[in-house]
Enzyme design. Structure first.
Site, PDB file in Angstrom:
ATOM      1  N   GLU A 170       4.567 -11.542  -0.926  1.00  0.00           N
ATOM      2  CA  GLU A 170       4.989 -10.453  -1.804  1.00  0.00           C
ATOM      3  C   GLU A 170       6.006 -10.968  -2.818  1.00  0.00           C
ATOM      4  O   GLU A 170       5.949 -10.645  -3.993  1.00  0.00           O
ATOM      5  CB  GLU A 170       5.591  -9.308  -0.981  1.00  0.00           C
ATOM      6  N   TYR A 186       6.423  -0.655   5.159  1.00  0.00           N
ATOM      7  CA  TYR A 186       7.539  -1.494   5.606  1.00  0.00           C
ATOM      8  C   TYR A 186       8.855  -0.705   5.664  1.00  0.00           C
ATOM      9  O   TYR A 186       9.341  -0.369   6.722  1.00  0.00           O
ATOM     10  CB  TYR A 186       7.702  -2.705   4.662  1.00  0.00           C
ATOM     11  N   SER A 187       9.405  -0.413   4.464  1.00  0.00           N
ATOM     12  CA  SER A 187      10.731   0.210   4.400  1.00  0.00           C
ATOM     13  C   SER A 187      10.748   1.604   5.017  1.00  0.00           C
ATOM     14  O   SER A 187       9.741   2.311   5.004  1.00  0.00           O
ATOM     15  CB  SER A 187      11.187   0.333   2.942  1.00  0.00           C
TER      16      SER A 187
END
Lengths: 391, 376
Positions: A249, A133-134
């Site tokens: 999450e 993701y990041s």
């Protein structure tokens, strides 16, 4: 009711027979957590057996559909299973981002072929997943991600970099957000793809953290070929999936603050003793009481939101509230442990101090309110999506 | 039990909300205050509440009550918190009714409970003797006489003391202040010779009065519950009252916060709504979170039964006190100057909140109780 009691009796006897003795003892450190996957080094045969037996029954993902290898249990049955596991002090058979994050998204957005191919292996602990993701320039502003996936007909070619991917160096597969369109709104050009971490062009590098551990990695993609069969949902529609997965999450992370743990009051009494029936340090006593009150209220909030949410319905913005509060609560708890234990909790090494387990756990909690969206981002979401505040 | 309200409880909430908004709105509260009412509530509204059955919400059907249960009662208190409705419900329908149901003999139940349920008889619990809640610290003595007892001493901040027909007095029949044992409860006619009530004007405009007892003669059948062992009975009633106060504080926090969020969307400075400023958004989101947590622990406490009640009561009251304090403080700050004016209603909430917080134990009292029960 009758059926549920029968289920409880059956579960109890199955667990009695199948949960190995060493899997009924408390875990001593993170090293005792079983993650499964192609390359996982089991600590013991019993650890492997426990994961395999639970996985074969689908009880690592109790409420997922049976047709994909899940347990197929009702919510009530799953609760009974949880109670029975707790009763014998059973360790969690499998820790898995496949179960806590990818699975729910794949069950909702994946096509039949993808579900059949990936879900059973998640349940059995055969494939270990990591999250892409990041990026260095897309943290809180996740939708600004720049990892490119170029359309080459039947496949994409992916180039770019991810960061803060938990245990990416030990993962078999990755679920990854990539940019498939650079025009228009940034959210509308993101796709959700899956690929094998041994694909050519993937490299990982662990990042050493303040706790001394390296649970997070950087991942580099250099012309990685990703077949289109592993595009989940439609091209450029990945943001919806990404957000759905994030709510799971957040729920997972918010649970950190509510797990059954040692009572702070007991720790403090052991350390400081009682005076006239009260903890000898009155200031600390007040702080612990505040923590106990807030922790109880938070635990009941998890219970209430679960009871309110109908089966399968995502909590949406409420998960932001839970993530924010659960992680802040957990940080406060660890600060209090430092206050109770004093220098004991600041040791970095040595058998006498359990190799610095307290200090390292405390440092680890600092990431709770950053990973999965910072506390500030969660508060933004609550303000805008629940309170309807402008801007 | 699922941590949600049942359909019946939800229906009760809807009808309570409708009634309170119509008859007990915040502007009705202002009118009550400004027209020199001396009771601290509107007797006409009280008789309408009685028609709805509210005074008998906990009273058994056998004694003409609704027997609706603690969760239903909590729902009414939460809604009363929202509109700042004044009534003798806490003193009569909760502490009074619970003490009589749990401690009363058949004759006492027959005399009091149907009258309480009908809204015809008001009771008040006379327990504290100082400004901070301390039930064990009772020093007032009941000395035996030939025909019963003689009461002497004074009680402070007796909720609804000035309007009660019957005072339920906690007095010491043995032991010393601070002892658990040696407390006995007495039913005392408010008109009895030697009883003097001095009204206190509180910031929330409700009654919390000082009551003096000068050689008040009572007969032996005035004892409520077990002689010398009144502490346990008292605790049952205080647990009920504190759960209602927690629900009321939740309602106060919800309403004060709801009004504040609405104001943040409306009020403009620097050409934009102040609610667009992140400094305020984050604080608002934090208050929202605390209110949600409070809602959960209050419902859990209302649903509790048996040995779980004391702990859940104190967890709920402590959390509700902290949240109501935060929400009412922030509501004034975020309203700015207008929040300080009497003309604007937001200031009423902070005043009722503080009195409710300190009634039967504030945050520290209940946090201390949590710590004791947990053994630290």
């Amino acid at each position: 009711m009758q059926d549920l009691e029968q289920f409880r009796a059956d579960t109890r006897s199955w667990l009695e027979e199948n949960c190995p003795p060493t899997m009924r003892t408390p875990t001593k450190s993170d090293k005792d957590y079983c993650w499964g996957g192609r390359n996982y080094q089991f600590q013991s045969d019993e650890q492997r057996l426990w994961m395999e037996r639970m996985g074969a029954r689908g009880w690592t993902a109790p409420t997922w559909p049976k047709e994909y290898g899940g347990g197929g249990l009702t919510k009530e049955e799953a609760r009974v299973l949880k109670q029975e596991l707790k009763r014998i002090g059973a360790r969690q058979a499998l820790f898995s981002f496949g179960i806590s994050m990818l699975g729910p998204a794949l069950l909702k957005f994946g096509n039949e072929e993808q579900k059949k191919r990936h879900i059973p292996k998640i349940v059995k602990g055969e494939t270990r997943w990591c999250q892409g993701y990041s990026e260095p320039n897309a943290g809180s502003d996740l939708a600004g991600l720049g990892t490119r996936a170029e359309d080459k007909g039947d496949h994409y070619v992916v180039n770019g970099q991810k960061i803060w991917a938990s245990y990416a160096d030990e993962a078999d597969w990755i679920f990854c957000l990539v940019r498939t369109n650079t025009e228009g709104k940034k959210q509308a050009g993101i796709s959700f793809v899956l690929f094998d971490m041994v694909s050519e062009g993937v490299t990982t590098r662990p990042i050493r953290l303040i706790s001394g551990a390296s649970p997070f990695c950087e991942i580099f993609f250099d012309n990685v070929k990703v077949p289109k069969t592993d595009l989940v949902g439609q091209e450029n529609a990945g943001w919806t999936i990404a957000k759905y997965l994030l709510t799971h999450e957040r729920e997972m992370i918010s649970g950190f603050g509510a797990a059954s743990m040692r009572e702070l009051g007991d720790m403090a009494v052991e350390m400081l003793g009682l005076q006239d029936g009260k903890l000898a340090d009155g200031v600390l006593r007040g702080d612990i009481a505040r923590q106990d009150i807030d922790a109880a209220a938070f635990m009941f909030t998890l219970e209430r939101t679960r009871d309110e949410a109908k089966a399968g319905v995502s909590l949406g913005a409420v998960s932001s509230m839970l993530k924010y509060y659960g992680t802040e609560l957990n940080k406060r708890r660890h600060e209090l442990i430092l206050n109770i234990e004093g220098m004991n909790a600041l040791a970095w090494d040595g058998e006498a101090y359990n190799n610095g387990a307290l200090s390292r756990s405390w440092l680890r909690t600092k990431a709770n309110s950053i990973e999965g969206g910072t506390s500030e981002i969660q508060l933004n979401i609550v303000a805008k999506h629940i309170l309807g505040l402008p801007g | 039990m699922a941590l949600v309200y049942t359909e019946e409880e939800q229906l009760l909430r809807d009808s309570a909300k409708e009634f309170l908004e119509e008859r007990c709105s915040v502007s009705a509260f202002r009118a009550l205050r400004d027209t020199g009412n001396i009771d601290g509530f509107d007797r006409e509204v009280w008789s309408q509440m009685a028609e709805l059955g509210w005074p008998g919400i906990l009273v058994s059907e056998e004694h003409d009550g609704l027997e609706f249960g603690v969760v239903g009662a909590g729902v009414i208190f939460e809604e009363m918190g929202r509109t700042l409705a004044c009534s003798p419900l806490l003193s009569t329908a909760i502490t009074g009714a619970v003490l009589l149901m749990e401690g009363g003999n058949d004759a006492q139940k027959q005399t009091f409970l149907p009258a309480i349920a009908a809204g015809e008889k008001l009771t008040a619990l006379a327990v504290d003797e100082g400004p901070r809640h301390a039930p064990r610290a009772v020093a007032m003595r009941a000395e035996p006489t030939n025909s019963g007892y003689s009461l002497s001493g004074s009680k402070q901040f007796v909720i609804d003391g000035r309007v009660a027909d019957t005072l339920i007095v906690v007095a010491r029949t043995s032991g010393e202040p601070g002892d658990d044992a040696g407390l006995t409860l007495f039913l005392v006619d408010a008109d009895a010779e030697g009883v003097t009530v001095t009204p206190n004007q509180m910031i929330d405009f409700r009654s919390a009065d000082n009551v003096n007892f000068a050689n008040v003669q009572i007969t032996a059948d005035a004892v409520l519950g077990k002689f010398d062992q009144g502490a346990a009975l008292l605790e049952i009633a205080l647990n009920a009252a504190n759960r209602m106060l927690a629900a009321e504080l939740l309602g106060i926090a919800e309403e004060a916060f709801g009004r504040t969020v609405a104001y943040m969307k409306e009020r403009k400075q620097f050409g934009v709504p102040i609610g667009s400023f992140q400094a305020l958004q984050h604080r608002a989101a934090q208050v929202y979170t605390d209110i949600e947590l409070t809602r959960s622990v209050v419902l859990k406490a209302l649903q509790s039964e048996g040995p779980a009640v004391p702990m859940l009561t104190s967890l709920a009251k402590a959390k509700a006190c902290a949240t109501a304090q935060l929400a009412t403080n922030e509501s004034i700050q975020m309203h700015g100057g207008i929040g300080m004016t009497d003309e604007y209603e937001i200031g009423f909430f902070i005043k009722r909140a503080r009195v409710a917080q300190h009634t039967y134990g504030d945050y520290t009292y209940h946090a201390d109780r949590v710590a004791r029960m947990k053994g630290y």
